[in-house]
Scaffold this motif. Structure first.
Motif, PDB file in Angstrom:
ATOM      1  N   SER A  82      56.405 -12.751   3.513  1.00  0.00           N
ATOM      2  CA  SER A  82      57.073 -11.512   3.915  1.00  0.00           C
ATOM      3  C   SER A  82      57.755 -11.627   5.283  1.00  0.00           C
ATOM      4  CB  SER A  82      56.078 -10.356   3.908  1.00  0.00           C
ATOM      5  OG  SER A  82      54.949 -10.698   4.675  1.00  0.00           O
ATOM      6  N   ARG A 116      50.406 -23.634   8.064  1.00  0.00           N
ATOM      7  CA  ARG A 116      51.614 -22.798   8.104  1.00  0.00           C
ATOM      8  C   ARG A 116      52.298 -22.821   9.470  1.00  0.00           C
ATOM      9  NH1 ARG A 116      50.459 -17.400   4.767  1.00  0.00           N
ATOM     10  NH2 ARG A 116      50.260 -18.287   2.690  1.00  0.00           N
ATOM     11  N   ALA A 155      57.992  -3.655   2.159  1.00  0.00           N
ATOM     12  CA  ALA A 155      58.699  -3.949   0.911  1.00  0.00           C
ATOM     13  C   ALA A 155      58.779  -2.700   0.039  1.00  0.00           C
ATOM     14  CB  ALA A 155      57.985  -5.057   0.150  1.00  0.00           C
ATOM     15  N   ILE A 164      55.724 -21.800   0.061  1.00  0.00           N
ATOM     16  CA  ILE A 164      55.763 -20.338  -0.084  1.00  0.00           C
ATOM     17  C   ILE A 164      57.062 -19.911  -0.788  1.00  0.00           C
ATOM     18  CG2 ILE A 164      55.421 -18.083   0.985  1.00  0.00           C
ATOM     19  CD1 ILE A 164      53.673 -19.302   3.028  1.00  0.00           C
TER      20      ILE A 164
HETATM   21  C1  DP6 Z   1      51.835  -6.808  -0.588  1.00  0.00           C
HETATM   22  O1  DP6 Z   1      53.627 -12.337   3.047  1.00  0.00           O
HETATM   23  O2  DP6 Z   1      51.297 -11.558   3.596  1.00  0.00           O
HETATM   24  O3  DP6 Z   1      52.853  -7.083   1.533  1.00  0.00           O
HETATM   25  O4  DP6 Z   1      53.160 -15.338   1.810  1.00  0.00           O
HETATM   26  O5  DP6 Z   1      50.714 -15.594   1.443  1.00  0.00           O
HETATM   27  O6  DP6 Z   1      51.585 -15.045   3.729  1.00  0.00           O
HETATM   28  P1  DP6 Z   1      51.793 -14.904   2.227  1.00  0.00           P
HETATM   29  O7  DP6 Z   1      51.641 -13.365   1.874  1.00  0.00           O
HETATM   30  P2  DP6 Z   1      52.257 -12.080   2.588  1.00  0.00           P
HETATM   31  O8  DP6 Z   1      52.275 -11.073   1.318  1.00  0.00           O
HETATM   32  C2  DP6 Z   1      52.835  -9.802   1.402  1.00  0.00           C
HETATM   33  C3  DP6 Z   1      52.540  -9.042   0.167  1.00  0.00           C
HETATM   34  C4  DP6 Z   1      52.882  -7.564   0.214  1.00  0.00           C
HETATM   35  C5  DP6 Z   1      54.226  -7.290  -0.445  1.00  0.00           C
HETATM   36  C6  DP6 Z   1      55.467  -7.618   0.342  1.00  0.00           C
HETATM   37  O9  DP6 Z   1      55.463  -7.578   1.586  1.00  0.00           O
HETATM   38  O10 DP6 Z   1      56.487  -7.879  -0.320  1.00  0.00           O
END
Ligand code: DP6
Length: 422
Positions: free
Chosen positions: A165, A80, A21, A34
């Motif tokens: 993500s 999930r 990201a 989610i």
């Molecule tokens: C910091 O997708 O791992 O990478 O939805 O709870 O499974 P859940 O979380 P996840 O969170 C990723 C957070 C990040 C930022 C991003 O990828 O946007």
């Protein structure tokens, strides 16, 4: 259901990329579905260096759903996984394989069991978004097996329920996860902003930073942030909406300085929000901070960003260089500051696209030792004072394409006759 005997096995193998990201997702408005509190934007990474391969198979001889990750059986019991499986099964269609004489009616999918095997071409423990690629690949390969009519954007809304993500891994290039407005999550899905060919000069270098302890998981970390941080509200409501528009423009216009500034600022704000959480969350460590200062010094000495950096829920740095030339200059700086330990050979220290190493004029350890301090560094660091081993290794890669089905049966992870890992 048909076929000469009840012994048939039908399978599909697919490969799905990871993503990083550049405008972060952090915080949910609905934990079960989610649903995020802001839009996010990511770059898909080249699957030849970082991807998940998944084989899904179905047979009347299977008596339960089973899954193996990197050869080890794991439980599918989690909510999930179950959400993803349920959402896919209700959308399953009739499937016919004339060659094998197999006919599956859509209602049969509710009774039939699945065997799933998944493999990451990078260490799962390295903290490189393995769950994003994994969940996206599970959903994509099952959708192909069960002949779903949904497009990748609609599939992304299912993958989202496995891990937020993950929804951005359904496309290559540059991807936006639109947060959506609906309570049922139907409009919270990924859309492609541009494919990987749109801006193909970008080069990505990932520093896999050695972590001493297990980090707070993203799921519980963001839950704590939403419950305790006042800053996250400001970020989600005031900051991100403007940044999303600016980032989309920067990508459309291939405007590297804007892209880099937004990427770095957003990563830093995400970590600031973590620090604003009670109790505070520290994902970056000393090495991460040193990487930031190395890039910041260089960018400011040049008067314009050469490289962007971004960090997720861990100490690894993902650096995005404007082009091959800046990537080579970056690699020289990284190797000057973070040389490998004496027992590590260069070939396993720099992995992925090794051509960057060649462009940087580095063939062996002698060349690494001969590196002189970059012009923006005033006092050279003696080799004895450089902390070797703070970076485990570097991965050189680039933006890449979305999920694909692998039709070559030799790439399947399950035996064609047993339905068990090969
Ligand atoms: C910091 O997708 O791992 O990478 O939805 O709870 O499974 P859940 O979380 P996840 O969170 C990723 C957070 C990040 C930022 C991003 O990828 O946007």
């Amino acid at each position: 259901m048909g076929g000469e005997s009840e012994k048939w096995i039908l399978m599909v193998t697919a490969r799905t990329p990871t993503n990083i990201a550049v405008i972060k997702y952090w915080g949910k408005r609905d934990e079960t579905l989610i649903l995020p509190i802001n839009d996010s934007i990511s770059v898909t990474l080249d699957p030849s260096h970082l991807c998940t391969t998944t084989t899904v198979s179905v047979s009347p001889s299977f008596d339960q759903d089973r899954m193996w990750l990197n050869g080890k059986e794991i439980s599918l019991e989690g909510g999930r996984f179950q959400s993803c499986l349920r959402e896919i099964r209700v959308r399953a269609q009739d499937v016919e394989d004339k060659k094998k004489g197999i006919k599956i009616k859509k209602e049969d999918w509710q009774k039939l069991h699945l065997h799933i095997a998944s493999y990451n071409n990078f260490p799962t423990a390295a903290g490189l978004a393995s769950s994003a690629a994994g969940l996206a690949c599970l959903v994509y390969s099952l959708a192909k097996l069960m002949n779903l009519k949904e497009d990748n954007s609609q599939l992304s809304a299912i993958a989202r329920q496995g891990s937020g993500s993950a929804c951005r891994s359904l496309y290559g290039g540059f991807v936006k996860w639109v947060m959506g407005k609906e309570d049922n999550g139907s409009d919270s899905l990924a859309v492609q902003l541009a494919d990987e060919k749109h801006w193909d000069e970008l080069v990505i270098i990932i520093a896999v930073v050695s972590a001493r302890q297990k980090e707070t998981s993203s799921t519980s970390g963001m839950r704590d942030t939403v419950e305790t941080s006042a800053l996250i509200q400001h970020r989600a409501k005031e900051v991100v909406p403007k940044r999303i528009v600016q980032m989309e423009d920067a990508i459309q216009n291939r405007d590297f300085p804007s892209f880099a500034r937004l990427t770095c600022t957003d990563s830093n704000q995400f970590h600031a929000v973590c620090l604003d959480t009670c109790p505070p969350i520290f994902y970056m460590n000393d090495t991460s901070h040193r990487i930031i200062s190395c890039v910041e010094k260089w960018n400011s000495a040049e008067g314009a960003p050469q490289v962007a950096y971004t960090f997720d829920a861990g100490p690894n740095a993902v650096m995005i260089a404007h082009n091959k030339k800046t990537a080579a200059l970056l690699l020289q700086r990284l190797l000057y500051n973070f040389p490998p330990q004496s027992d590590t050979d260069l070939d396993s220290y720099i992995i992925g696209d090794k051509s960057i190493l060649k462009d940087a004029g580095i063939k062996d350890m002698k060349d690494v030792e001969a590196l002189t301090p970059p012009p923006e560094v005033k006092d050279s660091i003696p080799l004895s004072q450089k902390s070797k081993g703070d970076v485990s290794y570097f991965i050189c890669t680039r933006p890449g394409g979305g999920p694909v089905v692998l039709s070559d049966e030799t790439q399947s992870l399950l035996g064609p006759l047993t339905g068990l890992p090969k």
